[in-house]
Design an enzyme around this catalytic site. Structure first.
Site, PDB file in Angstrom:
ATOM      1  N   SER A  23       0.822  -1.212   0.000  1.00 54.29           N
ATOM      2  CA  SER A  23       0.000   0.000   0.000  1.00 54.29           C
ATOM      3  C   SER A  23       0.854   1.260   0.000  1.00 54.29           C
ATOM      4  O   SER A  23       0.581   2.220  -0.733  1.00 54.29           O
ATOM      5  CB  SER A  23      -0.932   0.002   1.219  1.00 54.29           C
ATOM      6  OG  SER A  23      -1.863  -1.042   1.157  1.00 54.29           O
ATOM      7  N   ARG A 123     -14.587  -5.812 -10.304  1.00 51.50           N
ATOM      8  CA  ARG A 123     -14.614  -5.056  -9.054  1.00 51.50           C
ATOM      9  C   ARG A 123     -15.336  -3.726  -9.231  1.00 51.50           C
ATOM     10  O   ARG A 123     -15.226  -3.073 -10.271  1.00 51.50           O
ATOM     11  CB  ARG A 123     -13.185  -4.860  -8.530  1.00 51.50           C
ATOM     12  CG  ARG A 123     -12.504  -6.192  -8.243  1.00 51.50           C
ATOM     13  CD  ARG A 123     -11.098  -6.037  -7.754  1.00 51.50           C
ATOM     14  NE  ARG A 123     -11.050  -5.438  -6.443  1.00 51.50           N
ATOM     15  CZ  ARG A 123      -9.909  -5.194  -5.778  1.00 51.50           C
ATOM     16  NH1 ARG A 123      -8.757  -5.493  -6.330  1.00 51.50           N
ATOM     17  NH2 ARG A 123      -9.939  -4.653  -4.589  1.00 51.50           N
ATOM     18  N   ASP A 316      -7.894  -7.132   4.883  1.00 56.42           N
ATOM     19  CA  ASP A 316      -7.073  -7.950   3.998  1.00 56.42           C
ATOM     20  C   ASP A 316      -6.558  -9.216   4.672  1.00 56.42           C
ATOM     21  O   ASP A 316      -6.168 -10.170   3.987  1.00 56.42           O
ATOM     22  CB  ASP A 316      -5.885  -7.141   3.473  1.00 56.42           C
ATOM     23  CG  ASP A 316      -6.312  -6.082   2.472  1.00 56.42           C
ATOM     24  OD1 ASP A 316      -7.358  -6.265   1.818  1.00 56.42           O
ATOM     25  OD2 ASP A 316      -5.606  -5.060   2.351  1.00 56.42           O
ATOM     26  N   ARG A 347     -14.471 -13.335  -1.401  1.00 55.44           N
ATOM     27  CA  ARG A 347     -13.630 -14.022  -0.422  1.00 55.44           C
ATOM     28  C   ARG A 347     -14.432 -14.805   0.603  1.00 55.44           C
ATOM     29  O   ARG A 347     -13.924 -15.779   1.159  1.00 55.44           O
ATOM     30  CB  ARG A 347     -12.690 -13.014   0.262  1.00 55.44           C
ATOM     31  CG  ARG A 347     -11.552 -12.579  -0.659  1.00 55.44           C
ATOM     32  CD  ARG A 347     -10.574 -11.633  -0.006  1.00 55.44           C
ATOM     33  NE  ARG A 347      -9.468 -11.355  -0.917  1.00 55.44           N
ATOM     34  CZ  ARG A 347      -8.603 -10.355  -0.759  1.00 55.44           C
ATOM     35  NH1 ARG A 347      -8.725  -9.521   0.270  1.00 55.44           N
ATOM     36  NH2 ARG A 347      -7.629 -10.184  -1.630  1.00 55.44           N
TER      37      ARG A 347
END
Length: 433
Positions: A23, A123, A316, A347
């Site tokens: 990130s 997405r 995450d 997920r």
């Protein structure tokens, strides 16, 4: 598609130096590209996602030179000085690249097309399209509100106050980066505060940024170039730390990792489950990003409930937390996790499928996943589902199968390179130590 075989671990006791934070590396490259002058970045993430950001910036006329394995130098021309690319900007699998660059491009009087792979095209992108349109940029998404994105920016945008319906650091960052080109201040209000790498790094560059809980305001202005050694990626370390936490007597130390408060939810979860967690803080990276050494020692674990802001702070890491929960006494309930369905894969669905193959009972709803433990895991053939975090989470699950019960197979293991190209090599060294 590549396949990895992972055998059960006999004992875990070692140290892993994880690569630079993904990130922070994205943001360092982007901010270096719009600062005026020479920026130096060390210990950058080698992730395929980060390479996609560097490639896109080069296509927009930024001088970006890499010194493998982990250093960059950039010459930025300042805010609003990007060049129109000759072709499509390929963001590959990186949602961070697409969303943050959309924000930057919105403040340039140029046109660009942002696209990516099949996974990225699924997405949601309206969450950044809507606020950037409200600031005056012209953006078109697909009829489904996904990539590809066509961005026609403006030299001067309109400042605004945007109340984001989702808690997303990518959305917040896109708006703040666009706000650097606005005629006045730009404010983002989130439902829950998210990681603040962008805000910290903007301040490092001399930008006036004011944070008040879930509300952040950026004032337009130039960026100063900088030198930054990126701390290690705590999200990458989480896989090894969770492995250590799973068995009494096991230990893993990860030196020099980032300790941003928006990212340390995984450490709080490990502590709540009963693991021994020791943190030794060091000097902040760039003077703004907390960093230090983390060591985790295993013990008998207990189930926990993860919800609200804690879910956001370890979003995450939830796949590896779910794997670890299979070894804890009692139920572990992960709530407020609907955003997991909008990642590289759904997920929650992928977790259910894989956990059941491993013999773990679990239940889910739209935003909740419950894992019932403890369970003696069984070897399985597991699919990473095109998602780098599952390539790694399933490898840790395979290592937790009792010794002598056999190897597990991870299909699509190459996707680990999206964030951690050396993961399987580092796991192999740890298991052999």
């Amino acid at each position: 598609m590549t396949r990895e075989r992972v055998a059960p671990a006999g004992r875990v006791n070692g140290e892993v130096n994880v690569p630079g934070d993904k990130s922070i590396s994205h943001r360092a490259l982007i901010l270096g590209a719009i600062a005026r002058g020479r920026t130096y970045i060390g210990n950058a993430s080698p992730a395929a996602d980060v390479l996609a950001t560097a490639t896109c910036l080069r296509a927009c006329g930024v001088w970006v030179r890499d010194f493998p394995p982990a250093r960059y130098a950039l010459d930025g021309n300042g805010v609003g000085r990007l060049r129109a690319p000759d072709g499509v900007l390929d963001c590959a699998n990186s949602g961070t690249t697409m969303r943050l660059l959309a924000g930057v491009l919105a403040g340039n009087d140029i046109e660009a097309m942002l696209d990516g792979d099949e996974s990225l095209r699924r997405r949601p992108m309206t969450r950044v399209v809507d606020p950037l349109r409200a600031m005056g940029a012209e953006i078109e998404a697909s009829p489904r509100g996904t990539a590809p994105l066509r961005v026609h920016g403006r030299e001067v945008l309109e400042g605004l106050t945007w109340r984001s319906p989702v808690a997303s650091a990518q959305v917040k960052s896109a708006i703040l980066l666009a706000g650097l080109s606005a005629a006045g201040p730009t404010t983002v209000v989130e439902p829950i505060p998210t990681r603040d790498h962008t805000e910290r790094m903007l301040r490092m560059c001399g930008v006036d940024v004011v944070s008040n809980g879930a509300e952040v305001t950026v004032h337009p202005g130039p960026l100063e170039p900088f030198g930054l050694r990126v701390p290690g990626d705590l999200g990458a370390a989480a896989f090894f730390l969770a492995l250590a936490a799973s068995r009494p007597g096991w230990r893993v130390r990860c030196p020099g990792v980032g300790l941003n408060p928006g990212r340390t939810g995984i450490l709080e979860v490990l502590q709540a489950m009963g693991a021994g967690v020791h943190v030794e803080e060091g000097a902040p990276a760039g003077g703004v990003e907390p960093a230090g050494d983390v060591e985790v020692r295993g013990t008998r674990l207990r189930g926990v409930t993860i919800s609200g802001s804690l879910t956001v702070r370890c979003i995450d890491e939830l796949p590896i937390i779910a794997v670890l929960a299979s070894q804890a006494d009692g139920d572990t309930e992960i709530r407020d996790a609907g955003e997991l369905r909008n990642k590289e894969s759904d997920r929650i669905a992928t977790l259910e499928t894989g956990l059941r193959l491993l013999g773990v009972p679990c239940d889910s709803s739209a935003e909740t996943l419950t894992i019932h433990g403890p369970v003696r895991l069984r070897p399985a053939q597991l699919d990473a589902a095109g998602d780098h975090r599952f390539a790694m989470a399933w490898a840790i699950a395979a290592a937790l199968v009792p010794a002598g019960d056999g190897e597990s197979i991870i299909d699509g293991a190459e996707t680990a390179a999206v964030s951690y190209p050396g993961f399987f090599a580092d796991l192999g060294k740890l298991l052999a130590s």
